[in-house]
Design a protein around this motif. Structure first.
Motif, PDB file in Angstrom:
ATOM      1  N   THR A 248       0.393  -0.462   0.017  1.00  0.00           N
ATOM      2  CA  THR A 248      -0.018  -0.078   0.155  1.00  0.00           C
ATOM      3  C   THR A 248       0.680   1.454  -0.131  1.00  0.00           C
ATOM      4  N   PHE A 249       1.909   1.692   1.065  1.00  0.00           N
ATOM      5  CA  PHE A 249       3.251   2.482   0.895  1.00  0.00           C
ATOM      6  C   PHE A 249       3.305   2.339  -0.829  1.00  0.00           C
ATOM      7  N   ARG A 250       3.883   1.469  -1.775  1.00  0.00           N
ATOM      8  CA  ARG A 250       4.255   1.525  -2.582  1.00  0.00           C
ATOM      9  C   ARG A 250       3.768   2.589  -4.034  1.00  0.00           C
ATOM     10  N   LYS A 251       1.890   1.842  -3.375  1.00  0.00           N
ATOM     11  CA  LYS A 251       1.342   2.070  -4.312  1.00  0.00           C
ATOM     12  C   LYS A 251       0.827   3.692  -3.849  1.00  0.00           C
ATOM     13  N   PHE A 252       0.889   4.279  -2.407  1.00  0.00           N
ATOM     14  CA  PHE A 252       0.503   5.272  -2.933  1.00  0.00           C
ATOM     15  C   PHE A 252       1.767   6.546  -2.740  1.00  0.00           C
ATOM     16  N   ALA A 253       2.961   5.473  -2.810  1.00  0.00           N
ATOM     17  CA  ALA A 253       4.228   6.854  -3.448  1.00  0.00           C
ATOM     18  C   ALA A 253       4.934   7.270  -4.436  1.00  0.00           C
ATOM     19  N   THR A 254       3.654   5.999  -4.820  1.00  0.00           N
ATOM     20  CA  THR A 254       3.742   6.042  -7.128  1.00  0.00           C
ATOM     21  C   THR A 254       2.945   7.066  -7.519  1.00  0.00           C
ATOM     22  N   TYR A 255       1.769   7.004  -6.643  1.00  0.00           N
ATOM     23  CA  TYR A 255       1.154   7.894  -7.316  1.00  0.00           C
ATOM     24  C   TYR A 255       1.028   8.890  -7.889  1.00  0.00           C
TER      25      TYR A 255
ATOM     26  N   CYS B 225      -7.473   6.117   3.274  1.00  0.00           N
ATOM     27  CA  CYS B 225      -7.644   4.861   4.489  1.00  0.00           C
ATOM     28  C   CYS B 225      -7.713   4.593   5.500  1.00  0.00           C
ATOM     29  N   GLY B 226      -9.069   5.905   6.063  1.00  0.00           N
ATOM     30  CA  GLY B 226      -9.343   6.266   7.453  1.00  0.00           C
ATOM     31  C   GLY B 226      -8.521   6.352   8.347  1.00  0.00           C
ATOM     32  N   VAL B 227      -6.941   6.566   8.343  1.00  0.00           N
ATOM     33  CA  VAL B 227      -5.942   6.628   9.259  1.00  0.00           C
ATOM     34  C   VAL B 227      -6.966   7.957   9.942  1.00  0.00           C
ATOM     35  N   MET B 228      -7.042   9.261   8.808  1.00  0.00           N
ATOM     36  CA  MET B 228      -7.227  10.584   9.516  1.00  0.00           C
ATOM     37  C   MET B 228      -9.065  10.371   9.406  1.00  0.00           C
ATOM     38  N   ASP B 229      -9.685  10.684  10.879  1.00  0.00           N
ATOM     39  CA  ASP B 229     -11.302  10.557  10.213  1.00  0.00           C
ATOM     40  C   ASP B 229     -11.897  12.229  11.141  1.00  0.00           C
ATOM     41  N   GLY B 230     -11.038  12.907  11.200  1.00  0.00           N
ATOM     42  CA  GLY B 230     -11.981  14.742  11.196  1.00  0.00           C
ATOM     43  C   GLY B 230     -11.360  14.816  12.861  1.00  0.00           C
ATOM     44  N   LYS B 231     -11.784  13.571  13.461  1.00  0.00           N
ATOM     45  CA  LYS B 231     -12.033  14.117  14.923  1.00  0.00           C
ATOM     46  C   LYS B 231     -11.011  14.374  15.783  1.00  0.00           C
ATOM     47  N   ALA B 232     -10.161  12.854  15.642  1.00  0.00           N
ATOM     48  CA  ALA B 232      -9.105  12.390  16.819  1.00  0.00           C
ATOM     49  C   ALA B 232      -7.623  12.788  16.060  1.00  0.00           C
ATOM     50  N   VAL B 233      -7.959  12.376  14.700  1.00  0.00           N
ATOM     51  CA  VAL B 233      -6.722  12.594  13.956  1.00  0.00           C
ATOM     52  C   VAL B 233      -7.391  13.785  12.691  1.00  0.00           C
ATOM     53  N   THR B 234      -6.713  14.449  12.367  1.00  0.00           N
ATOM     54  CA  THR B 234      -6.723  16.217  11.304  1.00  0.00           C
ATOM     55  C   THR B 234      -5.570  16.049  10.669  1.00  0.00           C
ATOM     56  N   SER B 235      -6.067  16.516   9.704  1.00  0.00           N
ATOM     57  CA  SER B 235      -4.718  16.775   8.334  1.00  0.00           C
ATOM     58  C   SER B 235      -4.052  17.867   8.862  1.00  0.00           C
ATOM     59  N   THR B 236      -4.335  18.506   9.929  1.00  0.00           N
ATOM     60  CA  THR B 236      -3.256  19.175  10.750  1.00  0.00           C
ATOM     61  C   THR B 236      -1.926  17.912  11.170  1.00  0.00           C
ATOM     62  N   ASP B 237      -3.231  17.092  11.275  1.00  0.00           N
ATOM     63  CA  ASP B 237      -1.727  16.367  12.705  1.00  0.00           C
ATOM     64  C   ASP B 237      -1.368  15.549  11.552  1.00  0.00           C
ATOM     65  N   VAL B 238      -1.443  14.776  10.814  1.00  0.00           N
ATOM     66  CA  VAL B 238      -1.100  14.323   9.935  1.00  0.00           C
ATOM     67  C   VAL B 238      -0.034  15.224   9.389  1.00  0.00           C
ATOM     68  N   ASP B 239       0.196  16.278   8.839  1.00  0.00           N
ATOM     69  CA  ASP B 239       0.955  17.359   8.127  1.00  0.00           C
ATOM     70  C   ASP B 239       2.439  16.666  10.227  1.00  0.00           C
ATOM     71  N   ILE B 240       1.903  17.507  10.606  1.00  0.00           N
ATOM     72  CA  ILE B 240       2.784  16.996  11.918  1.00  0.00           C
ATOM     73  C   ILE B 240       3.736  16.085  12.089  1.00  0.00           C
TER      74      ILE B 240
ATOM     75  N   TYR C 111      -2.560  -0.690  11.618  1.00  0.00           N
ATOM     76  CA  TYR C 111      -2.190  -1.888   9.831  1.00  0.00           C
ATOM     77  C   TYR C 111      -3.240  -2.164   9.037  1.00  0.00           C
ATOM     78  N   GLY C 112      -4.333  -2.355   9.687  1.00  0.00           N
ATOM     79  CA  GLY C 112      -5.687  -3.369   9.324  1.00  0.00           C
ATOM     80  C   GLY C 112      -6.183  -2.111   8.628  1.00  0.00           C
ATOM     81  N   LEU C 113      -6.095  -0.716   8.619  1.00  0.00           N
ATOM     82  CA  LEU C 113      -6.726  -0.112   7.908  1.00  0.00           C
ATOM     83  C   LEU C 113      -6.095   0.493   6.368  1.00  0.00           C
TER      84      LEU C 113
ATOM     85  N   GLY D 145      -3.768  -3.990   2.015  1.00  0.00           N
ATOM     86  CA  GLY D 145      -4.899  -4.180   0.641  1.00  0.00           C
ATOM     87  C   GLY D 145      -5.393  -2.765   0.260  1.00  0.00           C
ATOM     88  N   LYS D 146      -4.761  -1.548   0.312  1.00  0.00           N
ATOM     89  CA  LYS D 146      -5.792  -0.656   0.095  1.00  0.00           C
ATOM     90  C   LYS D 146      -5.186   0.228  -1.059  1.00  0.00           C
ATOM     91  N   GLU D 147      -5.265   1.036  -2.605  1.00  0.00           N
ATOM     92  CA  GLU D 147      -4.708   2.025  -3.654  1.00  0.00           C
ATOM     93  C   GLU D 147      -5.549   2.680  -4.170  1.00  0.00           C
TER      94      GLU D 147
END
Length: 168
Positions: free
Chosen positions: A7-14, A36-51, A94-96, A99-101
């Motif tokens: 999944t990492f490689r698929k998103f890295a080459t996107y 993939c649902g790691v960022m849910d908008g409440k507990a994890v926001t786009s700002t958290d991901v960037d940080i 990791y379960g989230l 198998g995602k692309e």
């Protein structure tokens, strides 16, 4: 773990045809977390991901490796799954991801509706443009663009040459 790496490689080459798949940009990391649902908008926001991305990447670099990606997921899993044990939260993240692309949501497609249909209908062309197409609507190519002048008549490009009634 191989499903997460795939999944990492698929998103890295996107979006980058020259990318090797070993490094991921911040934009692709954010896209992966969102889709993939790691960022849910409440507990994890786009700002958290960037940080977290900027925290784990090498100073001066613009990308992260898979090892740095794993470190970022360890930091995000604690926020995303509060109350779970760190290892259990990491497995849930990791379960989230497995198998995602990347999805092509919102990609513009060519349309032939409305004005486009009307403007590309060669049977409605008039003037010099209708000379560029045959009866079936297929273009004549260079022959349709060449200005073949017939200087045999009194008026240039007159198509009714020789049709004047001689009795007048």
């Amino acid at each position: 773990m191989s499903g997460v790496e795939e999944t990492f490689r698929k998103f890295a080459t996107y979006g980058d045809t020259a990318a090797s798949g070993n490094d991921m940009t911040g934009k692709n990391f954010s896209k992966m977390c969102k889709e993939c649902g790691v960022m849910d908008g409440k507990a994890v926001t786009s700002t958290d991901v960037d940080i977290v991305f900027n925290k784990v990447k090498t100073k001066g670099a613009r990308t992260i490796t898979f090892a740095q990606f794993q470190q970022a997921m360890k930091e995000l899993c604690g926020q995303r799954f509060k109350g779970k044990a760190p290892e259990e939260a990491l497995q849930a993240v990791y379960g989230l991801l497995e198998g995602k692309e990347p999805a092509n949501v919102g990609v513009t497609k060519a349309t032939k509706a409305g004005a486009v249909e009307r403007l590309t209908d060669t049977s409605k062309y008039t003037g010099s443009h209708k000379e560029r197409f045959d009866e079936s609507g297929k273009g004549k190519g260079l022959a349709g663009r060449e200005e073949l002048t017939d200087n045999s008549g009194y008026v240039g490009a007159y198509k009714g040459a020789g049709t004047y009634d001689k009795t007048h």
